[in-house]
Scaffold this active site. Structure first.
Site, PDB file in Angstrom:
ATOM      1  N   GLU A  74       0.208   2.038   4.321  1.00 28.06           N
ATOM      2  CA  GLU A  74      -0.332   1.713   2.987  1.00 28.06           C
ATOM      3  C   GLU A  74      -1.750   1.170   3.078  1.00 28.06           C
ATOM      4  OE1 GLU A  74       1.234   2.132   0.104  1.00 28.06           O
ATOM      5  OE2 GLU A  74       3.380   2.130   0.476  1.00 28.06           O
ATOM      6  N   GLY A  75      -2.535   1.677   4.000  1.00 30.57           N
ATOM      7  CA  GLY A  75      -3.893   1.185   4.218  1.00 30.57           C
ATOM      8  C   GLY A  75      -3.898   0.157   5.326  1.00 30.57           C
TER       9      GLY A  75
END
Length: 751
Positions: free
Chosen positions: A427-428
């Site tokens: 997610e990053g």
């Protein structure tokens, strides 16, 4: 030339993907932190998270049974998740925690979702990830929010019972954090589908790092759509789009695997070349072409606010429990290693940080339970809780040392230690989250006028100058109030205020208010002096993001202490460490920001406004560290609450540790009696503790009952400090040096 026109020439343009990311989600408590006035009333008014009767029944039933089925060591040794576990997950709707009941799902709360994932993660990261993904960002959530009624009826019931397994493909070899740069493309055209010529998209893609892709039956796919023949209108580039494609659809390639740190969850690739899909495959239908990025960033809350923070919290709780027990059981130089100050310092830090992660987990899921999507707060939770989980794990490895690095069924740390980097990259990556997202998105969403100003700067409206000047006046007044508030709270402590009813909390709430008041003018001056260049000054913006994050963590710690702990007297030492740590980190980030601000006049003004003339930040005392390390090795209620995610299964490593831990607490008076007797009547030679106890019993220094309890404890202690052993060919041996799998006897004999 107007001020607005000058700014338009100076400021860099904002891309569509940046604009959608900045506008995604809702604003919650972080807005009050940014504006210098933490809303403690709103914090205390948040409804307490608790499990419903259905959720509790799920915990007591399917979840408890699942934990008994998992042998994580065997899972790591093999190549696949056992089919009986996958079937159990499907039948019991572990893949449908968030799907509404009308589609056959469980429709559990964010708090329950988080607690389920975290509880599984303590036992097995691989199974936790397998459960996490269908209940996080992916086809299920996108369908619920954006799917057509027909798509929802087609897919959600089959996803609920595990008949279909979903994955979602966004990341490509050429585009990771810069999702707007994905090269995967679809061309609007006509083609054959079910014997008919229909309008659709011809898509080519190459994706990697896709969890569940090797076993998925339905593929969620993000790609850019182009319409060179103007079949949909006069625009050629239509933007990122999301589609749902069955694995059985011609041209879809799924199956190749990656090997994520040896954790046996399914992760891999998907590819396709000129695959024709009808418009019905696009999530939400043709009207949603080009809305994919907006859809994705609007649904990031589950992954960032629930799943990944849950795994960080689980890792911390598991590490704290096993390490506190080990530090009490394991003795060197005749005393538990937890009595040595070097260990005490680490153990206290582990306990304090675990308190923080659990407090943030609960508050963040409570916020999500309000039916809001606080994108900035979920980014804070993802970054800090996974990083804190990593910190606690690293310290646990240091304390448990040799026991921690020897893999085997008794090792309670190895699995989460290996898996921790996975949650940090998903997610990053955390560097991106801290450097760009928290403050970058936070300032745009939390500042009451900035978004309007930016929109007006780039506006083509004839009245834009007039509207901009009105907003600019409001912004100036907002900044003046921020500066005055900062001066007052920095130099006049009596103005800081606190609304808590607890005296021990009041001084910390006042300090929180003071730091928040300082943050507001620093953010204003940064935007004024650096403007668009602040986006490039990632180390500076990261520090402002840190201030916001640690103040949010402080609010979570206060709420947890006031409303969640069962015994405040027992919890006080944990609370004091946790709140002092978060506030000192916020103070340090603020001081570092000012020290490194590149404009000297602005730096001087910042110091004056915030009364920050040195880097001196009050540190946690050694005495508090000693108190907390001692408390963590006791059997108080707070330690139980901070390690409640660790569900003991009979015979596993946690059970072995806990049995020895409890046994030692029971015999502590008798151990003191043994030590006193040995000083008066030394047993020579001191071959073993067992020998000494027997000799003292024979001499009448110990009763038969005391001797029995001591020998029982010694047996459990030996098992707890034991590390797993294997034959030369790495076949597992039990505590009695016998093969766990007798079928491998021939190998052992040959060796």
């Amino acid at each position: 030339m107007s001020i607005r026109t000058r700014l338009k020439k100076v400021l860099p343009p904002i891309s569509v993907t940046e604009q959608e990311a900045l506008e995604a989600g809702d604003v919650w408590l972080e807005s009050s932190i940014y504006q210098g006035t933490p809303d403690m009333d709103a914090l205390r008014a948040v409804p307490k998270a608790k499990l419903s009767s259905d959720e509790q029944a799920f915990f007591d039933g399917p979840l408890t049974e699942l934990l008994t089925m998992i042998d994580d060591f065997e899972l790591h040794q093999g190549k696949h998740i056992p089919q009986d576990i996958l079937d159990f997950l499907a039948v019991n709707k572990f893949f449908a925690l968030i799907i509404p009941k009308k589609f056959g799902g469980l429709d559990f709360s964010a708090y329950a979702n988080s607690t389920i994932v975290a509880t599984i993660a303590v036992k097995s990261s691989a199974i936790a990830v397998t459960v996490m993904v269908p209940n996080s960002l992916g086809p299920g959530e996108l369908l619920m929010h954006y799917g057509t009624p027909e798509q929802q009826q087609q897919w959600l019931p089959s996803l609920s019972v595990g008949k279909d397994i979903p994955c979602f493909a966004l990341t490509s070899p050429e585009a990771g954090s810069d999702a707007g740069a994905i090269p995967d493309a679809g061309i609007v055209t006509t083609g054959q589908y079910q014997g008919k010529e229909v309008l659709g998209v011809s898509v080519s893609w190459d994706k990697r790092y896709i969890t569940l892709a090797p076993i998925a039956t339905v593929l969620g796919l993000a790609f850019k759509v182009f319409d060179p023949e103007n079949l949909l209108g006069d625009q050629v580039e239509l933007g990122i789009t999301c589609a749902l494609i069955p694995k059985s659809h011609p041209g879809v390639e799924l199956g190749n695997r990656h090997d994520p740190m040896g954790c046996r969850f399914y992760n891999g690739t998907t590819r396709g070349q000129d695959v024709f899909i009808p418009m019905d495959f696009i999530i939400g239908g043709q009207k949603n072409i080009g809305r994919g990025w907006q859809m994705l960033v609007s649904c990031l809350g589950a992954g960032r606010g629930i799943s990944l923070p849950a795994m960080g919290t689980a890792s911390a709780q598991n590490a704290l429990k096993s390490t506190a027990e080990y530090a009490f059981i394991r003795e060197q130089f005749g005393v538990p290693i937890g009595r040595f100050e070097g260990i005490q310092e680490k153990l206290a830090d582990m306990a304090g940080k675990t308190f923080i992660t659990e407090a943030m987990r609960v508050l963040t899921t409570e916020g999500l339970g309000l039916d809001i999507k606080p994108s900035v707060i979920t980014a804070m939770a993802k970054y800090h809780m996974t990083e804190l989980g990593r910190d606690v794990n690293n310290m646990a490895m240091d304390i448990q040392a040799g026991k921690a690095i020897q893999r085997g069924p008794q090792n309670t740390l190895a699995s989460s230690y290996l898996a921790q980097p996975i949650g940090i990259t998903v997610e990053g990556a955390n560097i991106l989250t801290r450097s760009l997202m928290i403050f970058g998105q936070g300032t745009m969403r939390c500042h009451p006028h900035l978004k309007d100003m930016v929109d007006l700067i780039h506006s083509q409206d004839a009245n834009a100058d007039k509207q901009f000047n009105a907003v600019l006046a409001k912004t100036v007044w907002f900044s003046v109030k921020n500066a005055c508030r900062s001066i007052a709270k920095s130099y006049l402590p009596f103005t800081r205020g606190a609304k808590t009813a607890l005296p021990e909390v009041a001084k910390y709430e006042q300090r929180l208010n003071a730091i928040s008041a300082k943050l507001a003018p620093l953010a204003d001056l940064s935007l004024l002096v650096l403007g668009g260049d602040l986006k490039k000054a990632e180390m500076l913006s990261a520090r402002l993001g840190d201030v916001m994050s640690y103040l949010y963590a402080s609010m979570a710690v206060i709420r947890f202490y006031e409303q969640k702990v069962s015994d405040r007297e027992d919890a006080k030492v944990f609370f004091n460490y946790a709140i002092q740590w978060t506030l000192s980190q916020a103070d340090q980030a603020l001081a570092d920001f000012i020290d490194n601000f590149p404009n000297t006049p602005a730096r001087v003004l910042m110091r004056a406004l915030t009364n920050t003339y040195s880097r001196s930040v009050k540190q946690i005392s050694d005495e508090l560290k000693r108190e907390l390390s001692t408390a963590s090795m006791n059997t108080g209620s707070t330690m139980k609450e901070l390690t409640h995610l660790v569900k003991i299964v009979k015979g596993d490593g946690n059970d072995i540790n806990y049995q020895a831990f409890v046994a030692k607490h029971k015999v502590m008076p008798h151990l003191k009696k043994v030590q006193k007797a040995l000083r008066a009547f030394p047993v020579v030679p001191y071959v073993s503790f067992e020998n000494a106890v027997n000799k003292l019993t024979e001499a009448g220094e110990l009763t038969l009952q005391e001797s029995t309890m001591l020998l029982d404890y010694d047996k459990k202690r030996k098992l707890a400090v034991r590390v797993d052993e294997f034959t030369f060919d790495l076949d597992l041996l039990d505590a009695n040096q016998r093969l766990v799998d007798p079928s491998k006897e021939s190998n052992a004999t040959a060796a």
